[in-house]
Design a protein around this motif. Sequence first.
Motif, short mmCIF file in Angstrom:
data_model
loop_
_atom_site.label_atom_id
_atom_site.label_comp_id
_atom_site.label_asym_id
_atom_site.label_seq_id
_atom_site.Cartn_x
_atom_site.Cartn_y
_atom_site.Cartn_z
N ASN A 1 -11.29 -0.13 -5.36
CA ASN A 1 -11.16 1.27 -5.74
C ASN A 1 -11.88 1.54 -7.05
O ASN A 1 -11.85 0.71 -7.98
N CYS A 2 -12.50 2.72 -7.13
CA CYS A 2 -13.39 3.06 -8.24
C CYS A 2 -13.11 4.50 -8.65
O CYS A 2 -12.96 5.39 -7.80
N TYR A 3 -13.05 4.75 -9.98
CA TYR A 3 -12.75 6.09 -10.50
C TYR A 3 -13.74 6.48 -11.58
O TYR A 3 -13.87 5.80 -12.60
N GLU B 1 0.82 -1.21 0.00
CA GLU B 1 0.00 0.00 0.00
C GLU B 1 0.86 1.27 0.00
O GLU B 1 0.34 2.38 -0.15
N ASN C 1 -0.70 -0.80 -6.95
CA ASN C 1 -1.23 -0.26 -8.21
C ASN C 1 -0.32 -0.64 -9.37
O ASN C 1 -0.77 -1.15 -10.40
N SER D 1 -6.31 5.32 -4.66
CA SER D 1 -7.31 5.51 -3.60
C SER D 1 -7.65 6.98 -3.37
O SER D 1 -8.73 7.30 -2.88
N HIS D 2 -6.72 7.90 -3.73
CA HIS D 2 -6.95 9.32 -3.44
C HIS D 2 -5.96 10.17 -4.23
O HIS D 2 -4.94 9.68 -4.71
N LEU E 1 -13.19 9.65 -6.81
CA LEU E 1 -12.61 8.39 -6.34
C LEU E 1 -13.42 7.86 -5.17
O LEU E 1 -13.75 8.60 -4.24
N SER E 2 -13.72 6.58 -5.22
CA SER E 2 -14.52 5.96 -4.15
C SER E 2 -14.21 4.47 -4.12
O SER E 2 -13.24 4.01 -4.73
N GLN E 3 -15.04 3.73 -3.41
CA GLN E 3 -14.91 2.28 -3.40
C GLN E 3 -16.27 1.64 -3.65
O GLN E 3 -17.31 2.19 -3.26
N GLU F 1 -4.92 8.04 -13.10
CA GLU F 1 -5.54 7.53 -11.87
C GLU F 1 -5.71 6.02 -11.88
O GLU F 1 -6.02 5.42 -10.85
N ASN G 1 -11.15 14.57 -5.36
CA ASN G 1 -11.29 13.27 -4.71
C ASN G 1 -12.72 12.74 -4.75
O ASN G 1 -12.95 11.56 -4.49
#
Length: 519
Positions: A374-376, A137, A161, A354-355, A367-369, A295, A364
């Motif tokens: 992780n979701c963009y 991470e 990533n 993640s951010h 960006l979410s989950q 991203e 930001n």
Amino acid sequence: MFETFIAELRETLLAGGARQALITSDRTVSFGELAGRVEGILEALGKMPEGLSMIVGHKEPDCIAAMVACAIAGRPFTFADRATPRDRMQQIAITAGASHILAYGQETLPETLPVLTLKDLPTRRPRFDIGTSHRPEGTFYVIFTSGSTGTPKGVPISRSNYMALHRWYTPLLAAVRPEGAHVNHASMAFDMGMFDLWPTLSLGRPVQLLNHANNIMPRNNIRHLTRDEGASVASWASTPSLLQLMCTDPQFCAGYLPDLRFFVIGGEMLPGALVQELQKRFPLAQILNGYGPSEATCATHLYPISQADARADGPMKIGPAVGETQMQIVDHAGCEVRAGEEGELVLLGPQVISHYLPQDHPANMALSQQGGVNCYHTGDRARLDADGNLVLLGRIDRQVKLLGNRVELNEIERIAEDYPSVCRAVCLPQKDAAGRITGLQLFVEPSAGQTCRRDGLLAHMGRQLSAQVLPRELRLVSQFPITRNGKLDTQALLAGAADLPVSSASEPLARNPLMGATP
């Protein structure tokens, strides 16, 4: 595991010996030499403050060695090209949380951080004591992008990533031609620079580093790529804009670059005419339409383009997501739409960050989950065809409102490019002093050997567009200017627009060279 990647990279450097690793416009560095420079930087790095390293330079081998040293030591880094203005460089250093600077030479640097001058460091016998801070991470590197505000925001790429990209892309690159060189054009401050560097070096292949001074001089790039028989070019990754410039030189072909068999093209919409030209010049090459925002760690889609694809109407398809990435097309409410319907592209998976930095940046919100993944929300307009292939339709923010009409700038460009004598078109809004859009202007590059007439082009466009949204001004350019990252330089394009008048509605657009391209 990132530790496995670092161990493999370490062994490649230690065993590389005299094999070529980095080829710049003025020197060639072997893997053995690169290993010695990495060790020298590692020793000095251990005496610098803990924390992120800010590397400043251009494409000097010592800058590459500094990035490798940071990776081995488990230190995150960010890269700033020496052409970056000092105020912006200071913003980047603060936002990234840099604790020190590793500069190639005496660049104009922020004055608040300790500086290590890379070219003054001695070469050491490589040992490469691998750092212990390789948590998945943890941050591998940080890329900076301006976004719509002009204020740099950081895109921190974690080790996990990067490994999600590495697992699928590096084997694909390895299958091209194991001993062949890979061409890098993008700045190392750009995600495509990272895409070029790490997979190639880990495979023990050389990286051909193109000098940005040759952006508008393709013959110089060709001389650079063909000067050393021991580093025959096998693969290439760049934007369409750079390749369009390269194709202005007839020597950019398989006759001069016979081993170039693999093109990854991304960063911009890909014109079918360019693919057809590349297929003609490099008939044995695989040409892949690439897509992937910073991203989502460089690339999430790579689609092999057939001759039929290149000749099909409409925007080029990009295929399904590759690796572990998933995608959705959603409407304004966030609900998935059916195949064939337009919406916003959403990417999910381990390549997605993640951010942003700073963590309170308004962006930001994108960006979410979803279910711990992780979701963009990319801001790209897209649809899926019946076979599940992604088709990009342009940016949501390239939709403008003119005289009450919603106008898709990408649609205007595609219509103009359907005109037989147009090679490429770029549509930009005109604005008044208050920032209101008052009209559209269209920049046109004619097809080779063709004359483009204003009245014929407008008549063609008028058959598909209402009079209210037809561009008010047409400008001819001999070639579109590009930035250091190989993308279209809209600022240079706009700055040169006044020098390119169209004198008569019935006369051919006068062929004047556009000045002011970014080197």
